[in-house]
Design a protein around this motif. Structure first.
Motif, PDB file in Angstrom:
ATOM      1  N   ALA A  91      10.864 -28.520  18.249  1.00  7.96           N
ATOM      2  CA  ALA A  91      10.969 -27.828  19.529  1.00  7.96           C
ATOM      3  C   ALA A  91       9.718 -26.989  19.736  1.00  7.96           C
ATOM      4  N   VAL A  92       9.453 -26.675  20.993  1.00  5.67           N
ATOM      5  CA  VAL A  92       8.310 -25.850  21.358  1.00  5.67           C
ATOM      6  C   VAL A  92       8.792 -24.419  21.550  1.00  5.67           C
ATOM      7  N   TYR A  93       8.107 -23.492  20.893  1.00 11.75           N
ATOM      8  CA  TYR A  93       8.487 -22.082  20.934  1.00 11.75           C
ATOM      9  C   TYR A  93       7.298 -21.248  21.400  1.00 11.75           C
ATOM     10  N   ASN A  94       7.599 -20.161  22.107  1.00 16.83           N
ATOM     11  CA  ASN A  94       6.535 -19.226  22.473  1.00 16.83           C
ATOM     12  C   ASN A  94       6.334 -18.237  21.319  1.00 16.83           C
ATOM     13  N   GLU A  95       5.322 -17.392  21.424  1.00 20.73           N
ATOM     14  CA  GLU A  95       4.978 -16.483  20.332  1.00 20.73           C
ATOM     15  C   GLU A  95       6.126 -15.547  19.955  1.00 20.73           C
ATOM     16  N   THR A  96       6.888 -15.098  20.902  1.00 23.75           N
ATOM     17  CA  THR A  96       8.015 -14.213  20.623  1.00 23.75           C
ATOM     18  C   THR A  96       9.108 -14.959  19.865  1.00 23.75           C
ATOM     19  N   GLU A  97       9.412 -16.169  20.296  1.00 24.11           N
ATOM     20  CA  GLU A  97      10.449 -16.973  19.650  1.00 24.11           C
ATOM     21  C   GLU A  97      10.068 -17.346  18.219  1.00 24.11           C
ATOM     22  N   VAL A  98       8.781 -17.611  17.993  1.00 26.28           N
ATOM     23  CA  VAL A  98       8.312 -18.028  16.665  1.00 26.28           C
ATOM     24  C   VAL A  98       8.595 -16.950  15.622  1.00 26.28           C
ATOM     25  N   LYS A  99       8.479 -15.704  16.004  1.00 27.18           N
ATOM     26  CA  LYS A  99       8.669 -14.595  15.051  1.00 27.18           C
ATOM     27  C   LYS A  99      10.058 -14.601  14.430  1.00 27.18           C
ATOM     28  N   ASN A 100      11.053 -15.084  15.155  1.00 28.15           N
ATOM     29  CA  ASN A 100      12.430 -15.090  14.655  1.00 28.15           C
ATOM     30  C   ASN A 100      12.962 -16.490  14.363  1.00 28.15           C
ATOM     31  N   HIS A 101      12.096 -17.486  14.433  1.00 25.41           N
ATOM     32  CA  HIS A 101      12.557 -18.869  14.274  1.00 25.41           C
ATOM     33  C   HIS A 101      12.795 -19.229  12.809  1.00 25.41           C
ATOM     34  N   THR A 102      13.917 -19.880  12.570  1.00 28.10           N
ATOM     35  CA  THR A 102      14.184 -20.522  11.287  1.00 28.10           C
ATOM     36  C   THR A 102      14.779 -21.893  11.582  1.00 28.10           C
ATOM     37  N   PRO A 103      14.322 -22.927  10.899  1.00 25.87           N
ATOM     38  CA  PRO A 103      14.884 -24.258  11.143  1.00 25.87           C
ATOM     39  C   PRO A 103      16.261 -24.391  10.497  1.00 25.87           C
ATOM     40  N   THR A 104      16.998 -25.375  10.954  1.00 26.35           N
ATOM     41  CA  THR A 104      18.287 -25.717  10.351  1.00 26.35           C
ATOM     42  C   THR A 104      18.060 -26.917   9.444  1.00 26.35           C
ATOM     43  N   LEU A 105      18.296 -26.738   8.161  1.00 27.06           N
ATOM     44  CA  LEU A 105      18.061 -27.777   7.161  1.00 27.06           C
ATOM     45  C   LEU A 105      19.413 -28.245   6.641  1.00 27.06           C
ATOM     46  N   CYS A 106      19.716 -29.526   6.843  1.00 24.57           N
ATOM     47  CA  CYS A 106      21.019 -30.083   6.487  1.00 24.57           C
ATOM     48  C   CYS A 106      20.870 -31.057   5.328  1.00 24.57           C
ATOM     49  N   TYR A 107      21.704 -30.878   4.321  1.00 22.79           N
ATOM     50  CA  TYR A 107      21.663 -31.702   3.123  1.00 22.79           C
ATOM     51  C   TYR A 107      22.972 -32.469   2.987  1.00 22.79           C
ATOM     52  N   VAL A 108      22.870 -33.687   2.468  1.00 23.47           N
ATOM     53  CA  VAL A 108      24.033 -34.573   2.361  1.00 23.47           C
ATOM     54  C   VAL A 108      24.155 -35.125   0.946  1.00 23.47           C
ATOM     55  N   ASP A 109      25.315 -35.724   0.666  1.00 24.95           N
ATOM     56  CA  ASP A 109      25.501 -36.435  -0.596  1.00 24.95           C
ATOM     57  C   ASP A 109      25.183 -37.919  -0.384  1.00 24.95           C
ATOM     58  N   ALA A 110      25.478 -38.736  -1.359  1.00 25.83           N
ATOM     59  CA  ALA A 110      25.159 -40.168  -1.297  1.00 25.83           C
ATOM     60  C   ALA A 110      25.925 -40.909  -0.212  1.00 25.83           C
ATOM     61  N   ASN A 111      27.006 -40.314   0.308  1.00 27.88           N
ATOM     62  CA  ASN A 111      27.800 -40.931   1.370  1.00 27.88           C
ATOM     63  C   ASN A 111      27.485 -40.352   2.746  1.00 27.88           C
ATOM     64  N   ASN A 112      26.398 -39.614   2.847  1.00 27.03           N
ATOM     65  CA  ASN A 112      25.995 -38.950   4.098  1.00 27.03           C
ATOM     66  C   ASN A 112      27.023 -37.929   4.570  1.00 27.03           C
ATOM     67  N   THR A 113      27.702 -37.304   3.619  1.00 27.67           N
ATOM     68  CA  THR A 113      28.622 -36.218   3.927  1.00 27.67           C
ATOM     69  C   THR A 113      27.860 -34.912   3.785  1.00 27.67           C
ATOM     70  N   LEU A 114      27.960 -34.066   4.782  1.00 27.83           N
ATOM     71  CA  LEU A 114      27.258 -32.783   4.768  1.00 27.83           C
ATOM     72  C   LEU A 114      27.715 -31.951   3.583  1.00 27.83           C
ATOM     73  N   THR A 115      26.756 -31.466   2.788  1.00 30.13           N
ATOM     74  CA  THR A 115      27.093 -30.649   1.620  1.00 30.13           C
ATOM     75  C   THR A 115      26.579 -29.220   1.741  1.00 30.13           C
ATOM     76  N   ARG A 116      25.508 -29.026   2.548  1.00 31.41           N
ATOM     77  CA  ARG A 116      24.910 -27.685   2.628  1.00 31.41           C
ATOM     78  C   ARG A 116      24.038 -27.597   3.864  1.00 31.41           C
ATOM     79  N   VAL A 117      24.055 -26.434   4.489  1.00 35.67           N
ATOM     80  CA  VAL A 117      23.151 -26.129   5.598  1.00 35.67           C
ATOM     81  C   VAL A 117      22.408 -24.864   5.213  1.00 35.67           C
ATOM     82  N   SER A 118      21.103 -24.877   5.409  1.00 37.72           N
ATOM     83  CA  SER A 118      20.267 -23.742   5.021  1.00 37.72           C
ATOM     84  C   SER A 118      19.173 -23.510   6.049  1.00 37.72           C
ATOM     85  N   THR A 119      18.505 -22.388   5.915  1.00 35.95           N
ATOM     86  CA  THR A 119      17.330 -22.104   6.751  1.00 35.95           C
ATOM     87  C   THR A 119      16.085 -22.020   5.880  1.00 35.95           C
TER      88      THR A 119
END
Length: 122
Positions: A91-119
């Motif tokens: 996504a495109v963010y302006n300078e103000t938004e960038v200061k507080n931005h954290t991505p959403t990182l999603c991790y899965v197991d071997a069956n593509n089942t969500l196991t963890r969400v992190s920043t």
């Protein structure tokens, strides 16, 4: 100034289908789309861990809890069943938004089942 940053990613999902004779796109389990904040028809980048292919397509919602990751249309030539993928959205963010931005990182197991969400990676 506006800058482009990682919005979210699905890390090491497994390709469950690869269908050339399909209208294109990547069908993704709806639970994974929701967790990553990726919308239906949103542009995504796909990075194939097995063969190094990197390509752009769009997401379509698959059945919730199905584990589906189906690479379709011309993109099907870039991913085989069983290949591990990273699916990223930006996504495109302006300078103000960038200061507080954290991505959403999603991790899965071997069956593509969500196991963890992190920043944070790691």
């Amino acid at each position: 100034m506006q800058r482009t940053f990682l919005k979210s990613k699905l890390h090491r999902v497994t390709t469950t289908a690869s269908e050339v004779d399909y209208e294109g796109s990547c069908e993704i389990d709806g639970i994974l789309l929701d967790a990553a904040g990726i919308g239906d028809f949103e542009q995504i980048q796909i990075y194939n861990i097995k063969n190094g292919n990197r390509f752009t397509t769009y997401a379509i919602r698959g059945k919730d809890n199905s584990g589906v990751i189906s690479v379709n249309g011309a993109a099907a030539h870039k991913a085989d069943i069983g290949d591990l993928l990273i699916i990223a959205s930006y996504a495109v963010y302006n300078e103000t938004e960038v200061k507080n931005h954290t991505p959403t990182l999603c991790y899965v197991d071997a069956n593509n089942t969500l196991t963890r969400v992190s920043t944070r990676i790691g």
